[in-house]
Design an enzyme around this catalytic site. Structure first.
Site, PDB file in Angstrom:
ATOM      1  N   ASP A 100     -12.043  18.276  -3.839  1.00  0.00           N
ATOM      2  CA  ASP A 100     -10.720  18.132  -3.252  1.00  0.00           C
ATOM      3  C   ASP A 100     -10.143  19.519  -2.911  1.00  0.00           C
ATOM      4  O   ASP A 100     -10.357  20.475  -3.661  1.00  0.00           O
ATOM      5  CB  ASP A 100      -9.849  17.420  -4.305  1.00  0.00           C
ATOM      6  CG  ASP A 100      -8.406  17.371  -3.928  1.00  0.00           C
ATOM      7  OD1 ASP A 100      -8.010  16.375  -3.318  1.00  0.00           O
ATOM      8  OD2 ASP A 100      -7.669  18.340  -4.232  1.00  0.00           O
ATOM      9  N   GLU A 142      -4.921   8.962  -0.070  1.00  0.00           N
ATOM     10  CA  GLU A 142      -5.104   7.526   0.155  1.00  0.00           C
ATOM     11  C   GLU A 142      -5.226   7.241   1.657  1.00  0.00           C
ATOM     12  O   GLU A 142      -5.950   6.342   2.072  1.00  0.00           O
ATOM     13  CB  GLU A 142      -3.915   6.782  -0.462  1.00  0.00           C
ATOM     14  CG  GLU A 142      -4.198   5.396  -0.943  1.00  0.00           C
ATOM     15  CD  GLU A 142      -5.405   5.229  -1.874  1.00  0.00           C
ATOM     16  OE1 GLU A 142      -5.485   5.898  -2.906  1.00  0.00           O
ATOM     17  OE2 GLU A 142      -6.276   4.410  -1.535  1.00  0.00           O
ATOM     18  N   LYS A 155     -18.122   1.275  -9.781  1.00  0.00           N
ATOM     19  CA  LYS A 155     -17.540   1.023  -8.454  1.00  0.00           C
ATOM     20  C   LYS A 155     -17.195   2.275  -7.663  1.00  0.00           C
ATOM     21  O   LYS A 155     -16.758   3.268  -8.229  1.00  0.00           O
ATOM     22  CB  LYS A 155     -16.216   0.269  -8.658  1.00  0.00           C
ATOM     23  CG  LYS A 155     -16.372  -1.209  -8.515  1.00  0.00           C
ATOM     24  CD  LYS A 155     -15.137  -1.881  -8.013  1.00  0.00           C
ATOM     25  CE  LYS A 155     -14.084  -2.141  -9.009  1.00  0.00           C
ATOM     26  NZ  LYS A 155     -13.285  -3.312  -8.697  1.00  0.00           N
TER      27      LYS A 155
HETATM   28  N1  LIG Z   1     -13.712   3.594  -8.751  1.00  0.00           N
HETATM   29  C1  LIG Z   1     -12.895   3.163  -9.649  1.00  0.00           C
HETATM   30  O1  LIG Z   1     -13.286   2.489 -10.593  1.00  0.00           O
HETATM   31  C2  LIG Z   1     -11.429   3.492  -9.529  1.00  0.00           C
HETATM   32  C3  LIG Z   1     -10.591   3.226 -10.617  1.00  0.00           C
HETATM   33  C4  LIG Z   1      -9.246   3.570 -10.508  1.00  0.00           C
HETATM   34  C5  LIG Z   1      -8.763   4.134  -9.344  1.00  0.00           C
HETATM   35  N2  LIG Z   1      -9.600   4.368  -8.297  1.00  0.00           N
HETATM   36  C6  LIG Z   1      -9.086   4.969  -7.066  1.00  0.00           C
HETATM   37  O2  LIG Z   1      -8.563   6.239  -7.362  1.00  0.00           O
HETATM   38  C7  LIG Z   1      -7.576   6.575  -6.371  1.00  0.00           C
HETATM   39  C8  LIG Z   1      -6.403   7.239  -7.033  1.00  0.00           C
HETATM   40  O3  LIG Z   1      -6.843   8.413  -7.683  1.00  0.00           O
HETATM   41  P1  LIG Z   1      -5.856   9.618  -8.076  1.00  0.00           P
HETATM   42  O4  LIG Z   1      -4.625   9.078  -8.669  1.00  0.00           O
HETATM   43  O5  LIG Z   1      -6.679  10.586  -8.832  1.00  0.00           O
HETATM   44  O6  LIG Z   1      -5.384  10.185  -6.662  1.00  0.00           O
HETATM   45  P2  LIG Z   1      -5.983  11.262  -5.622  1.00  0.00           P
HETATM   46  O7  LIG Z   1      -7.449  11.323  -5.679  1.00  0.00           O
HETATM   47  O8  LIG Z   1      -5.343  10.922  -4.320  1.00  0.00           O
HETATM   48  O9  LIG Z   1      -5.394  12.638  -6.148  1.00  0.00           O
HETATM   49  C9  LIG Z   1      -4.010  12.842  -6.141  1.00  0.00           C
HETATM   50  C10 LIG Z   1      -3.666  14.264  -5.763  1.00  0.00           C
HETATM   51  O10 LIG Z   1      -3.942  15.128  -6.841  1.00  0.00           O
HETATM   52  C11 LIG Z   1      -4.472  16.371  -6.355  1.00  0.00           C
HETATM   53  N3  LIG Z   1      -5.255  16.928  -7.462  1.00  0.00           N
HETATM   54  C12 LIG Z   1      -6.431  16.470  -7.942  1.00  0.00           C
HETATM   55  N4  LIG Z   1      -6.784  17.159  -9.046  1.00  0.00           N
HETATM   56  C13 LIG Z   1      -5.819  18.081  -9.250  1.00  0.00           C
HETATM   57  C14 LIG Z   1      -5.615  19.091 -10.246  1.00  0.00           C
HETATM   58  N5  LIG Z   1      -6.464  19.259 -11.267  1.00  0.00           N
HETATM   59  N6  LIG Z   1      -4.499  19.863 -10.164  1.00  0.00           N
HETATM   60  C15 LIG Z   1      -3.598  19.659  -9.159  1.00  0.00           C
HETATM   61  N7  LIG Z   1      -3.727  18.712  -8.200  1.00  0.00           N
HETATM   62  C16 LIG Z   1      -4.837  17.941  -8.255  1.00  0.00           C
HETATM   63  C17 LIG Z   1      -5.226  15.980  -5.128  1.00  0.00           C
HETATM   64  O11 LIG Z   1      -5.268  17.044  -4.218  1.00  0.00           O
HETATM   65  C18 LIG Z   1      -4.411  14.825  -4.574  1.00  0.00           C
HETATM   66  O12 LIG Z   1      -3.469  15.298  -3.658  1.00  0.00           O
HETATM   67  C19 LIG Z   1      -7.219   5.272  -5.661  1.00  0.00           C
HETATM   68  O13 LIG Z   1      -7.708   5.319  -4.356  1.00  0.00           O
HETATM   69  C20 LIG Z   1      -7.934   4.206  -6.476  1.00  0.00           C
HETATM   70  O14 LIG Z   1      -8.360   3.135  -5.665  1.00  0.00           O
HETATM   71  C21 LIG Z   1     -10.917   4.075  -8.377  1.00  0.00           C
END
Ligand SMILES: NC(=O)c1ccc[n+]([C@@H]2O[C@H](COP(=O)([O-])OP(=O)(O)OC[C@H]3O[C@@H](n4cnc5c(N)ncnc54)[C@H](O)[C@@H]3O)[C@@H](O)[C@H]2O)c1
Length: 314
Positions: A2, A33, A104
């Site tokens: 990322d 997203e 998944k």
């Molecule tokens: N595969 C699965 O089993 C599973 C389970 C739960 C959620 N998900 C998916 O995960 C997604 C949500 O994930 P999320 O909440 O991590 O959101 P995300 O991946 O959009 O990250 C959120 C933000 O955090 C920032 N970021 C990441 N790491 C950082 C860090 N260490 N320090 C500062 N900023 C950082 C990123 O740049 C991004 O803008 C959804 O799309 C959901 O569908 C998948």
């Protein structure tokens, strides 16, 4: 990786690879997203192809939040030469406790949440809580939403930990600190219990053949809601709104007492999670339930709390 993670941790990661004589290339990705799509997956695949990856010996490593892990997972796990080993390194709280576990992966398609995807597990997941120290407070709440899901469904002790230490965990961004005896190592205990309960639920049903899944709590209305109001709600926030609604349903049909309902909703508020959103209309709820019906073998299969830390399907 990322892009934000690259800015914050890129030099450390490069140093690590260099010390270990790893031949590598870092591809930075805008993972939100809105960009979670097949275009992003194809972009990753083009870069992997250019790198000339040998899939028998060289894994792809996804370092980022859930969007990054899901998109890279789909590209690597299932598409590039049909299967290429990949490693997940979650860097947000939500991805640390949830997207890190299970098989998944997926991306959004036709404005539908995670509509395209596969079930292919990574060869490993590396958990390092220190990444979480740089994520904003709202994102900590976001991850707490998924931890609370496991607490309400399966683990009263975890629920009580969140009631007692929730604010502290928000303030300290899940970093272990010395000297605050009253909180013990709340960050370690909470994340361990969350992952353990998640594994207990997911491991026996990795391919989701059994449609009665407690981990679907909070995921009935939220996919519809999250996509409709994008980008105003984060994933864990939409999940929490769904959980709050279902908590009221549970209470209305006599599965939980008023005291239990109030404790659940109060805990959500203490974790600074939204319990409602104006986009969550009756029409949207009906549409989401109809979708659920269609994809769940003609039954609603609602996971509902029957107490603090216990649940059943209705
Ligand atoms: N595969 C699965 O089993 C599973 C389970 C739960 C959620 N998900 C998916 O995960 C997604 C949500 O994930 P999320 O909440 O991590 O959101 P995300 O991946 O959009 O990250 C959120 C933000 O955090 C920032 N970021 C990441 N790491 C950082 C860090 N260490 N320090 C500062 N900023 C950082 C990123 O740049 C991004 O803008 C959804 O799309 C959901 O569908 C998948």
């Amino acid at each position: 990786m990322d892009t934000t993670v690259e800015q914050l941790y890129g030099s450390k990661v490069r140093k690590y690879f260099e010390v270990h004589n790893v031949v590598y290339k870092i591809l930075t990705l805008e993972t939100t997203e809105e960009t979670k799509s097949m275009e992003l997956v194809l972009h990753i695949l083009e870069e992997v192809h250019k790198f000339g990856l040998d899939r028998r010996t060289e894994p792809i490593i996804a370092i980022g939040g859930g969007v990054c892990l899901d998109s890279v997972g789909l590209a690597a796990a299932s598409l590039y030469r049909r299967r290429t080993p990949y490693i997940r390194v979650p860097t947000t709280l939500l991805s640390y406790v949830d997207a890190s576990v299970g098989a998944k992966n997926g991306v959004n398609f036709c404005n539908c949440k995670n509509k395209l995807g596969t079930y292919t597990p990574p060869i490993a997941t590396f958990l390092d809580r220190s990444f979480i120290q740089t994520i904003p407070r709202r994102h900590i709440s976001n991850g707490l939403g998924e931890i609370l899901k496991m607490a309400i469904m399966k683990h009263k002790g975890l629920f009580e930990l969140l009631e007692k230490h929730g604010k502290y965990l928000l303030d300290t961004k899940f970093q272990s600190r010395n000297g605050l005896a009253c909180h013990g190592d709340a960050a370690l205990t909470t994340t361990r219990l969350a992952i353990q309960t998640m594994l207990e639920e997911l491991a026996p049903n990795l391919w989701e053949d059994d449609l009665d899944r407690l981990v679907d709590y909070g995921h009935i209305i939220s996919p519809e809601l999250e996509m409709k109001v994008l980008p105003s709600l984060m994933h864990g926030e939409a999940v929490n709104i769904d959980m709050a609604f279902m908590t009221y349903v549970s209470h209305d049909i006599g599965l939980i007492t008023s005291e239990e309902k109030n404790r659940m909703v109060q805990c959500m508020r203490n974790l600074e999670l939204p319990v409602w959103h104006k986009g969550c209309s009756l029409q949207l709820i009906k549409k989401a339930l109809a979708e659920r019906f269609k994809h769940s073998g003609g039954k609603l299969r609602l996971p509902l709390p029957t107490g603090l830390g216990t649940a059943g399907m209705s």
